[in-house]
Design a protein around this motif. Structure first.
Motif, short mmCIF file in Angstrom:
data_model
loop_
_atom_site.label_atom_id
_atom_site.label_comp_id
_atom_site.label_asym_id
_atom_site.label_seq_id
_atom_site.Cartn_x
_atom_site.Cartn_y
_atom_site.Cartn_z
N LEU A 104 -42.84 26.96 -12.69
CA LEU A 104 -43.58 26.06 -11.82
C LEU A 104 -43.52 26.46 -10.36
CD1 LEU A 104 -45.13 23.32 -11.82
CD2 LEU A 104 -42.92 22.21 -11.45
N THR A 105 -42.37 26.94 -9.90
CA THR A 105 -42.18 27.29 -8.49
C THR A 105 -41.51 28.64 -8.36
OG1 THR A 105 -40.03 26.19 -8.40
CG2 THR A 105 -41.97 24.86 -7.83
N GLU A 106 -41.54 29.20 -7.15
CA GLU A 106 -40.93 30.49 -6.91
C GLU A 106 -39.42 30.45 -7.13
OE1 GLU A 106 -42.49 33.32 -6.39
OE2 GLU A 106 -44.42 32.28 -6.52
N ASP A 107 -38.77 29.35 -6.76
CA ASP A 107 -37.32 29.29 -6.90
C ASP A 107 -36.87 29.23 -8.35
OD1 ASP A 107 -38.50 26.57 -6.59
OD2 ASP A 107 -36.46 25.93 -7.08
N LEU A 108 -37.77 28.87 -9.26
CA LEU A 108 -37.45 28.85 -10.68
C LEU A 108 -37.81 30.17 -11.37
CD1 LEU A 108 -38.74 25.29 -11.65
CD2 LEU A 108 -36.38 26.00 -11.24
N THR A 109 -38.43 31.07 -10.62
CA THR A 109 -38.94 32.32 -11.20
C THR A 109 -37.91 33.43 -11.04
OG1 THR A 109 -41.20 31.68 -10.62
CG2 THR A 109 -40.81 34.00 -11.14
N ARG A 110 -37.52 34.04 -12.13
CA ARG A 110 -36.64 35.21 -12.08
C ARG A 110 -37.45 36.44 -12.43
NH1 ARG A 110 -30.47 35.96 -14.38
NH2 ARG A 110 -30.22 38.09 -13.61
N LEU A 111 -37.39 37.43 -11.56
CA LEU A 111 -38.13 38.68 -11.75
C LEU A 111 -37.15 39.82 -11.97
CD1 LEU A 111 -40.77 38.29 -8.89
CD2 LEU A 111 -40.94 37.51 -11.26
N GLY A 112 -37.63 40.86 -12.61
CA GLY A 112 -36.78 42.03 -12.83
C GLY A 112 -36.75 42.44 -14.29
N ARG A 113 -35.76 43.29 -14.61
CA ARG A 113 -35.67 43.88 -15.95
C ARG A 113 -34.63 43.17 -16.80
NH1 ARG A 113 -38.76 48.34 -16.17
NH2 ARG A 113 -39.39 49.20 -14.13
N THR A 114 -34.99 42.94 -18.04
CA THR A 114 -34.08 42.35 -19.02
C THR A 114 -34.48 42.91 -20.38
OG1 THR A 114 -33.27 40.24 -19.91
CG2 THR A 114 -35.57 40.29 -19.21
N SER A 115 -34.04 42.28 -21.44
CA SER A 115 -34.40 42.74 -22.79
C SER A 115 -34.26 41.58 -23.77
CB SER A 115 -33.51 43.90 -23.24
OG SER A 115 -32.16 43.50 -23.32
N ILE A 116 -34.84 41.75 -24.93
CA ILE A 116 -34.72 40.75 -25.99
C ILE A 116 -33.37 40.95 -26.68
CG2 ILE A 116 -35.66 39.96 -28.20
CD1 ILE A 116 -38.43 40.86 -27.15
N VAL A 117 -32.58 39.89 -26.75
CA VAL A 117 -31.25 39.99 -27.36
C VAL A 117 -31.13 39.18 -28.66
CG1 VAL A 117 -30.12 40.49 -25.17
CG2 VAL A 117 -30.35 38.11 -25.92
N LEU A 118 -32.08 38.28 -28.90
CA LEU A 118 -32.03 37.46 -30.11
C LEU A 118 -33.43 37.00 -30.47
CD1 LEU A 118 -30.35 35.87 -32.26
CD2 LEU A 118 -30.32 33.96 -30.63
N LYS A 119 -33.76 37.07 -31.75
CA LYS A 119 -35.02 36.55 -32.25
C LYS A 119 -34.73 35.30 -33.06
CE LYS A 119 -37.96 39.52 -33.92
NZ LYS A 119 -38.59 40.62 -34.71
N ASP A 120 -35.30 34.18 -32.64
CA ASP A 120 -35.05 32.89 -33.31
C ASP A 120 -36.31 32.47 -34.06
OD1 ASP A 120 -34.36 30.37 -34.10
OD2 ASP A 120 -33.65 29.71 -32.15
N PRO A 121 -36.26 32.52 -35.39
CA PRO A 121 -37.47 32.23 -36.17
C PRO A 121 -37.78 30.75 -36.30
CG PRO A 121 -35.66 32.70 -37.65
CD PRO A 121 -35.14 32.92 -36.26
N ASN A 122 -36.79 29.88 -36.03
CA ASN A 122 -36.98 28.44 -36.15
C ASN A 122 -36.27 27.73 -35.00
OD1 ASN A 122 -38.37 28.15 -38.86
ND2 ASN A 122 -36.56 29.32 -39.47
N PRO A 123 -36.82 27.78 -33.80
CA PRO A 123 -36.13 27.17 -32.66
C PRO A 123 -35.91 25.68 -32.86
CG PRO A 123 -38.02 28.48 -31.94
CD PRO A 123 -38.11 28.35 -33.42
N ASP A 124 -34.74 25.22 -32.46
CA ASP A 124 -34.47 23.79 -32.45
C ASP A 124 -33.87 23.42 -31.10
OD1 ASP A 124 -32.05 25.02 -32.77
OD2 ASP A 124 -31.64 24.17 -34.74
N TRP A 125 -33.63 22.14 -30.90
CA TRP A 125 -33.29 21.65 -29.56
C TRP A 125 -32.27 20.53 -29.64
CZ3 TRP A 125 -34.17 16.70 -27.54
CH2 TRP A 125 -34.05 16.58 -26.15
#
Length: 205
Positions: A104-125
């Motif tokens: 939503l805003t610049e302060d919530l935005t993280r830019l740069g390099r990362t990678s996928i570390v986990l694939k979640d086929p059925n996300p829950d909350w």
């Protein structure tokens, strides 16, 4: 009021509440929820009625070379300005371009390099304890399904709290509407989920 009517009413109240979780916290602070294993948190997106109303995505194709030195394990580029996600397979033969929601805003935005570390086929909350204090009517757990804020698939990044995930609220796509994560239509995250691997490079610009 019948039991069915109560259930429908409570479901509507919960969905409305989770959509407004960011505004229930201190203004400008992200709202988070603990994941199933208690190892981290996942975002609950803000009420988009207060977000930028302009819904745009740029579908200009890009080459991977200006952004990555190689395509080892594939590559994902998220352009937060054009609100688009680009994917290239390791062999370079598959290229995908998807519209996204972005922070939503610049302060919530993280830019740069990362990678996928986990694939979640059925996300829950699950709500955090502080969320339950503010909203005691919220359920302790939301399993995979239409009420889940993370849609049908989630790709966890190496940055704590950050995900590329689906959403059941399609109004969010193409907008600045999240607290940090990148959202896709469910059909797109499901396709990306099959293409991307643990270790796939990710760059947010």
């Amino acid at each position: 009021m019948t039991e069915t009517t109560k259930t429908q009413f409570n479901r509507r109240r919960f969905l409305a509440g989770t959509a407004m979780a960011g505004s229930a916290a201190i203004l400008g602070a992200p709202a988070y929820a603990q994941d199933l294993n208690g190892a981290g948190t996942v975002e609950i997106e803000r009420d988009i009625s207060k977000a930028v109303r302009r819904n745009i995505s740029s579908f200009r194709s890009l080459d991977w070379q200006p952004y990555f030195s190689d395509l080892n394990k594939g590559a994902v580029l998220v352009d937060t300005t054009s609100r688009a996600l680009h994917y290239w397979s390791e062999d370079g033969n598959t290229y995908k371009l998807y519209p996204t929601s972005v922070p939503l805003t610049e302060d919530l935005t993280r830019l740069g390099r990362t990678s996928i570390v986990l694939k979640d086929p059925n996300p829950d909350w699950r709500p955090t304890p502080s969320m339950k204090v503010r909203n005691p009517e919220w359920p302790d757990y939301v399993g995979p399904g239409p009420d889940n804020p993370l849609g049908t698939r989630a790709l966890h990044l190496s940055w704590t709290y950050y995900r590329i995930h689906g959403t059941h609220d399609t109004r969010k796509i193409g907008r600045r509407s999240s607290n940090g994560c990148i959202g896709l239509y469910n059909q797109h995250i499901e396709e990306l989920y099959t293409l991307a691997n643990v270790g796939t490079q990710v760059l947010l610009i």
